[in-house]
Write a protein that holds these residues in place. Structure first.
Motif, PDB file in Angstrom:
ATOM      1  N   SER A   1      21.264  49.823  -7.392  1.00  0.00           N
ATOM      2  CA  SER A   1      20.634  48.569  -6.999  1.00  0.00           C
ATOM      3  C   SER A   1      20.809  47.504  -8.082  1.00  0.00           C
ATOM      4  O   SER A   1      20.745  47.797  -9.268  1.00  0.00           O
ATOM      5  N   PRO A   2      21.003  46.237  -7.671  1.00  0.00           N
ATOM      6  CA  PRO A   2      21.090  45.165  -8.658  1.00  0.00           C
ATOM      7  C   PRO A   2      19.775  45.005  -9.434  1.00  0.00           C
ATOM      8  O   PRO A   2      19.753  44.425 -10.512  1.00  0.00           O
ATOM      9  N   LEU A   3      18.696  45.540  -8.914  1.00  0.00           N
ATOM     10  CA  LEU A   3      17.398  45.431  -9.578  1.00  0.00           C
ATOM     11  C   LEU A   3      17.105  46.623 -10.483  1.00  0.00           C
ATOM     12  O   LEU A   3      16.051  46.684 -11.109  1.00  0.00           O
ATOM     13  N   ALA A   4      18.019  47.565 -10.582  1.00  0.00           N
ATOM     14  CA  ALA A   4      17.776  48.806 -11.324  1.00  0.00           C
ATOM     15  C   ALA A   4      17.391  48.562 -12.776  1.00  0.00           C
ATOM     16  O   ALA A   4      16.534  49.252 -13.309  1.00  0.00           O
ATOM     17  N   ASN A   5      17.993  47.608 -13.429  1.00  0.00           N
ATOM     18  CA  ASN A   5      17.714  47.355 -14.846  1.00  0.00           C
ATOM     19  C   ASN A   5      16.850  46.120 -15.076  1.00  0.00           C
ATOM     20  O   ASN A   5      16.695  45.680 -16.219  1.00  0.00           O
ATOM     21  N   ALA A   6      16.325  45.566 -14.009  1.00  0.00           N
ATOM     22  CA  ALA A   6      15.481  44.375 -14.158  1.00  0.00           C
ATOM     23  C   ALA A   6      14.152  44.760 -14.800  1.00  0.00           C
ATOM     24  O   ALA A   6      13.506  45.724 -14.402  1.00  0.00           O
ATOM     25  N   GLU A   7      13.777  44.035 -15.812  1.00  0.00           N
ATOM     26  CA  GLU A   7      12.540  44.341 -16.534  1.00  0.00           C
ATOM     27  C   GLU A   7      11.382  43.440 -16.129  1.00  0.00           C
ATOM     28  O   GLU A   7      10.244  43.693 -16.493  1.00  0.00           O
ATOM     29  N   ASP A   8      11.668  42.393 -15.378  1.00  0.00           N
ATOM     30  CA  ASP A   8      10.631  41.420 -15.054  1.00  0.00           C
ATOM     31  C   ASP A   8      10.101  41.550 -13.628  1.00  0.00           C
ATOM     32  O   ASP A   8       9.549  40.622 -13.074  1.00  0.00           O
ATOM     33  N   LEU A   9      10.246  42.724 -13.028  1.00  0.00           N
ATOM     34  CA  LEU A   9       9.715  42.930 -11.681  1.00  0.00           C
ATOM     35  C   LEU A   9       8.205  43.076 -11.740  1.00  0.00           C
ATOM     36  O   LEU A   9       7.668  43.759 -12.599  1.00  0.00           O
ATOM     37  N   ASP A  10       7.533  42.422 -10.802  1.00  0.00           N
ATOM     38  CA  ASP A  10       6.079  42.492 -10.762  1.00  0.00           C
ATOM     39  C   ASP A  10       5.665  42.924  -9.363  1.00  0.00           C
ATOM     40  O   ASP A  10       5.957  42.242  -8.384  1.00  0.00           O
ATOM     41  N   PHE A  11       5.022  44.065  -9.278  1.00  0.00           N
ATOM     42  CA  PHE A  11       4.529  44.572  -8.002  1.00  0.00           C
ATOM     43  C   PHE A  11       3.011  44.521  -8.043  1.00  0.00           C
ATOM     44  O   PHE A  11       2.360  45.414  -8.607  1.00  0.00           O
ATOM     45  N   PRO A  12       2.418  43.485  -7.452  1.00  0.00           N
ATOM     46  CA  PRO A  12       0.953  43.367  -7.501  1.00  0.00           C
ATOM     47  C   PRO A  12       0.277  44.487  -6.721  1.00  0.00           C
ATOM     48  O   PRO A  12       0.765  44.908  -5.666  1.00  0.00           O
ATOM     49  N   ARG A  13      -0.812  44.994  -7.264  1.00  0.00           N
ATOM     50  CA  ARG A  13      -1.564  46.058  -6.605  1.00  0.00           C
ATOM     51  C   ARG A  13      -2.556  45.472  -5.626  1.00  0.00           C
ATOM     52  O   ARG A  13      -3.101  44.397  -5.830  1.00  0.00           O
ATOM     53  N   ASP A  14      -2.799  46.224  -4.585  1.00  0.00           N
ATOM     54  CA  ASP A  14      -3.817  45.840  -3.606  1.00  0.00           C
ATOM     55  C   ASP A  14      -5.172  46.219  -4.188  1.00  0.00           C
ATOM     56  O   ASP A  14      -5.450  47.390  -4.453  1.00  0.00           O
ATOM     57  N   THR A  15      -6.035  45.230  -4.417  1.00  0.00           N
ATOM     58  CA  THR A  15      -7.328  45.493  -5.029  1.00  0.00           C
ATOM     59  C   THR A  15      -8.450  45.548  -4.004  1.00  0.00           C
ATOM     60  O   THR A  15      -9.625  45.625  -4.384  1.00  0.00           O
ATOM     61  N   SER A  16      -8.109  45.544  -2.721  1.00  0.00           N
ATOM     62  CA  SER A  16      -9.164  45.620  -1.713  1.00  0.00           C
ATOM     63  C   SER A  16      -9.823  46.987  -1.731  1.00  0.00           C
ATOM     64  O   SER A  16      -9.256  47.976  -2.185  1.00  0.00           O
TER      65      SER A  16
END
Length: 83
Positions: free
Chosen positions: A61-76
């Motif tokens: 994947s082109p995102l394999a080495n990306a360090e700035d990925l942000d996956f927000p958590r569901d806080t509900s």
């Protein structure tokens, strides 16, 4: 999809295979019940996938080495237990 009775498919196998390659899947029946489908090799390979593992796919994947990925958590809040 062409439907072939088993006896006819056996006696005309080369035609069944050629039609599978040219026109798509060919169904084979025994006593009116569908028992098999003849596919072209290209169609089989397409359906079977690449055989590549999920880990290998992710590594490519082109995102394999990306360090700035942000996956927000569901806080509900979670559901209440009905018991």
């Amino acid at each position: 999809m062409h439907i072939w009775q088993m006896q006819e498919a056996k006696s005309r196998l080369s035609e069944v295979v050629k039609e599978a390659e040219r026109d798509g899947p060919q169904e084979i029946t025994v006593h009116g019940r569908s028992v098999a489908v003849v596919l072209s090799r290209a169609e089989y390979d397409r359906l079977a996938g690449t055989g590549e593992s999920l880990a290998s796919f992710i590594r490519r994947s082109p995102l394999a080495n990306a360090e700035d990925l942000d996956f927000p958590r569901d806080t509900s809040l979670t559901r209440e237990n009905p018991l």
